[in-house]
Write a protein that holds these residues in place. Structure first.
Motif, PDB file in Angstrom:
ATOM      1  N   ARG A  37       0.893  -1.037   0.020  1.00 56.01           N
ATOM      2  CA  ARG A  37      -0.064   0.093  -0.077  1.00 56.01           C
ATOM      3  C   ARG A  37       1.001   1.239   0.027  1.00 56.01           C
ATOM      4  NH1 ARG A  37      -5.124  -1.271   0.480  1.00 56.01           N
ATOM      5  NH2 ARG A  37      -5.349  -3.363   1.408  1.00 56.01           N
ATOM      6  N   LEU A  38       0.441   2.224  -0.626  1.00 58.51           N
ATOM      7  CA  LEU A  38       1.471   3.404  -0.984  1.00 58.51           C
ATOM      8  C   LEU A  38       0.450   4.816  -0.639  1.00 58.51           C
ATOM      9  CD1 LEU A  38       3.050   2.733  -4.306  1.00 58.51           C
ATOM     10  CD2 LEU A  38       3.936   2.321  -1.841  1.00 58.51           C
ATOM     11  N   TYR A  39       1.273   5.542   0.164  1.00 57.48           N
ATOM     12  CA  TYR A  39       0.579   7.057   0.560  1.00 57.48           C
ATOM     13  C   TYR A  39       1.265   7.837   0.217  1.00 57.48           C
ATOM     14  CZ  TYR A  39      -2.436   3.900   3.400  1.00 57.48           C
ATOM     15  OH  TYR A  39      -3.404   3.002   3.973  1.00 57.48           O
ATOM     16  N   LYS A  40       1.053   8.982  -0.564  1.00 60.82           N
ATOM     17  CA  LYS A  40       1.718  10.220  -0.684  1.00 60.82           C
ATOM     18  C   LYS A  40       2.098  10.997   0.216  1.00 60.82           C
ATOM     19  CE  LYS A  40      -1.142  11.089  -4.118  1.00 60.82           C
ATOM     20  NZ  LYS A  40      -1.854  11.938  -5.091  1.00 60.82           N
ATOM     21  N   LYS A  41       3.086  11.728   0.543  1.00 61.84           N
ATOM     22  CA  LYS A  41       3.560  12.744   1.314  1.00 61.84           C
ATOM     23  C   LYS A  41       3.492  13.997   0.618  1.00 61.84           C
ATOM     24  CE  LYS A  41       6.891  12.024   4.318  1.00 61.84           C
ATOM     25  NZ  LYS A  41       7.862  11.818   5.166  1.00 61.84           N
ATOM     26  N   VAL A  42       3.029  14.994   1.505  1.00 65.14           N
ATOM     27  CA  VAL A  42       3.027  16.654   1.195  1.00 65.14           C
ATOM     28  C   VAL A  42       4.205  16.746   0.299  1.00 65.14           C
ATOM     29  CG1 VAL A  42       2.529  18.835   1.583  1.00 65.14           C
ATOM     30  CG2 VAL A  42       1.259  17.136   2.729  1.00 65.14           C
ATOM     31  N   ASP A  43       5.320  16.418   0.788  1.00 61.05           N
ATOM     32  CA  ASP A  43       6.777  16.891   0.075  1.00 61.05           C
ATOM     33  C   ASP A  43       7.156  16.142  -1.168  1.00 61.05           C
ATOM     34  OD1 ASP A  43       7.471  14.337   1.339  1.00 61.05           O
ATOM     35  OD2 ASP A  43       9.139  15.431   2.722  1.00 61.05           O
ATOM     36  N   GLY A  44       6.303  15.145  -1.206  1.00 57.96           N
ATOM     37  CA  GLY A  44       6.507  14.230  -2.602  1.00 57.96           C
ATOM     38  C   GLY A  44       7.277  12.973  -2.349  1.00 57.96           C
ATOM     39  N   GLY A  45       7.265  12.648  -1.083  1.00 58.22           N
ATOM     40  CA  GLY A  45       7.879  11.303  -0.671  1.00 58.22           C
ATOM     41  C   GLY A  45       6.698  10.373  -0.615  1.00 58.22           C
ATOM     42  N   LEU A  46       6.980   9.284  -0.149  1.00 49.43           N
ATOM     43  CA  LEU A  46       6.109   8.215  -0.127  1.00 49.43           C
ATOM     44  C   LEU A  46       6.015   7.467   1.423  1.00 49.43           C
ATOM     45  CD1 LEU A  46       6.315   6.121  -3.346  1.00 49.43           C
ATOM     46  CD2 LEU A  46       4.354   7.480  -2.680  1.00 49.43           C
ATOM     47  N   ILE A  47       5.082   6.996   1.767  1.00 52.82           N
ATOM     48  CA  ILE A  47       4.990   5.994   2.834  1.00 52.82           C
ATOM     49  C   ILE A  47       4.685   4.576   2.241  1.00 52.82           C
ATOM     50  CG2 ILE A  47       3.868   5.178   4.977  1.00 52.82           C
ATOM     51  CD1 ILE A  47       3.652   8.306   5.552  1.00 52.82           C
ATOM     52  N   VAL A  48       5.454   3.547   2.526  1.00 51.54           N
ATOM     53  CA  VAL A  48       5.229   2.351   1.970  1.00 51.54           C
ATOM     54  C   VAL A  48       4.794   1.445   3.129  1.00 51.54           C
ATOM     55  CG1 VAL A  48       6.362   0.307   0.828  1.00 51.54           C
ATOM     56  CG2 VAL A  48       7.001   2.673   0.438  1.00 51.54           C
ATOM     57  N   HIS A  49       3.349   1.060   3.004  1.00 51.44           N
ATOM     58  CA  HIS A  49       2.799   0.150   4.243  1.00 51.44           C
ATOM     59  C   HIS A  49       2.674  -1.387   3.946  1.00 51.44           C
ATOM     60  CE1 HIS A  49       0.257  -0.265   7.703  1.00 51.44           C
ATOM     61  NE2 HIS A  49      -0.762  -0.902   6.910  1.00 51.44           N
ATOM     62  N   SER A  50       3.015  -2.021   4.784  1.00 45.12           N
ATOM     63  CA  SER A  50       2.901  -3.509   4.854  1.00 45.12           C
ATOM     64  C   SER A  50       1.725  -3.711   5.556  1.00 45.12           C
ATOM     65  CB  SER A  50       3.983  -4.073   5.442  1.00 45.12           C
ATOM     66  OG  SER A  50       3.880  -5.483   5.453  1.00 45.12           O
ATOM     67  N   ASP A  51       0.696  -4.589   5.071  1.00 42.28           N
ATOM     68  CA  ASP A  51      -0.506  -5.128   5.684  1.00 42.28           C
ATOM     69  C   ASP A  51      -0.385  -6.127   6.886  1.00 42.28           C
ATOM     70  OD1 ASP A  51      -1.957  -3.301   4.520  1.00 42.28           O
ATOM     71  OD2 ASP A  51      -2.928  -4.724   3.172  1.00 42.28           O
ATOM     72  N   ASN A  52       0.978  -6.587   6.570  1.00 37.64           N
ATOM     73  CA  ASN A  52       1.407  -7.898   7.501  1.00 37.64           C
ATOM     74  C   ASN A  52       1.846  -7.211   8.827  1.00 37.64           C
ATOM     75  OD1 ASN A  52       2.613  -9.987   8.692  1.00 37.64           O
ATOM     76  ND2 ASN A  52       3.564 -10.547   6.858  1.00 37.64           N
ATOM     77  N   PRO A  53       0.964  -7.563   9.842  1.00 37.78           N
ATOM     78  CA  PRO A  53       1.560  -7.136  11.085  1.00 37.78           C
ATOM     79  C   PRO A  53       2.941  -7.794  11.665  1.00 37.78           C
ATOM     80  CG  PRO A  53      -0.296  -8.772  11.274  1.00 37.78           C
ATOM     81  CD  PRO A  53       0.003  -8.477   9.883  1.00 37.78           C
ATOM     82  N   ASN A  54       3.295  -8.768  11.116  1.00 40.13           N
ATOM     83  CA  ASN A  54       4.778  -9.386  11.357  1.00 40.13           C
ATOM     84  C   ASN A  54       5.826  -8.649  10.548  1.00 40.13           C
ATOM     85  OD1 ASN A  54       3.297 -11.270  13.254  1.00 40.13           O
ATOM     86  ND2 ASN A  54       3.068 -12.597  11.620  1.00 40.13           N
ATOM     87  N   GLU A  65      13.383  12.966  -2.916  1.00 43.19           N
ATOM     88  CA  GLU A  65      14.543  12.682  -3.895  1.00 43.19           C
ATOM     89  C   GLU A  65      14.934  11.173  -4.027  1.00 43.19           C
ATOM     90  OE1 GLU A  65      16.348  13.738   0.201  1.00 43.19           O
ATOM     91  OE2 GLU A  65      14.623  14.503  -0.884  1.00 43.19           O
ATOM     92  N   ASP A  66      14.523  10.345  -3.203  1.00 50.97           N
ATOM     93  CA  ASP A  66      14.757   9.008  -3.443  1.00 50.97           C
ATOM     94  C   ASP A  66      13.708   8.381  -4.297  1.00 50.97           C
ATOM     95  OD1 ASP A  66      17.211   8.873  -1.965  1.00 50.97           O
ATOM     96  OD2 ASP A  66      16.216   8.328  -0.013  1.00 50.97           O
ATOM     97  N   VAL A  67      12.579   8.962  -4.260  1.00 47.34           N
ATOM     98  CA  VAL A  67      11.298   8.467  -4.993  1.00 47.34           C
ATOM     99  C   VAL A  67      11.640   8.379  -6.371  1.00 47.34           C
ATOM    100  CG1 VAL A  67       8.724   8.806  -5.719  1.00 47.34           C
ATOM    101  CG2 VAL A  67       9.496   8.853  -3.308  1.00 47.34           C
ATOM    102  N   ASP A  68      11.982   9.643  -6.724  1.00 48.18           N
ATOM    103  CA  ASP A  68      12.381   9.772  -8.225  1.00 48.18           C
ATOM    104  C   ASP A  68      13.515   8.852  -8.844  1.00 48.18           C
ATOM    105  OD1 ASP A  68      10.328  11.602  -8.426  1.00 48.18           O
ATOM    106  OD2 ASP A  68      11.903  13.583  -8.209  1.00 48.18           O
TER     107      ASP A  68
END
Length: 86
Positions: A37-54, A65-68
């Protein structure tokens, strides 16, 4: 796991590469292929979310800058076949 399990198959819409917060995407992160799952940050970054609680950490923050440099969106996962659920 909880959404996708080992040996599940996914259907990816290769034309859908614009990130919608909370949707599941197939993407390259450097040389790795991931489905998260991906979420955009206001500054252009990303949050990469894992549904797996483990899987720790469940959220990885990628700087703008790393996204690009390191992220290539392949497409949005629109269906799956197997034991989990989207």
């Amino acid at each position: 796991e909880s959404t996708l399990f080992e040996d599940d198959s996914v259907l990816v819409d290769l034309s859908d590469v614009s990130i919608i917060d909370g949707k599941v995407y197939a993407f390259r992160f450097g040389d790795d292929l991931r489905i998260k799952r991906l979420y955009k940050k206001v500054d252009g970054g990303l949050i990469v979310h894992s549904d797996n609680p483990n899987h720790l950490p469940r959220d990885e923050e990628i700087r703008a800058e790393d996204v690009d440099t390191y992220i290539t969106i392949i497409g949005r996962v629109i269906d799956k076949s197997g034991s989990g659920g989207l």
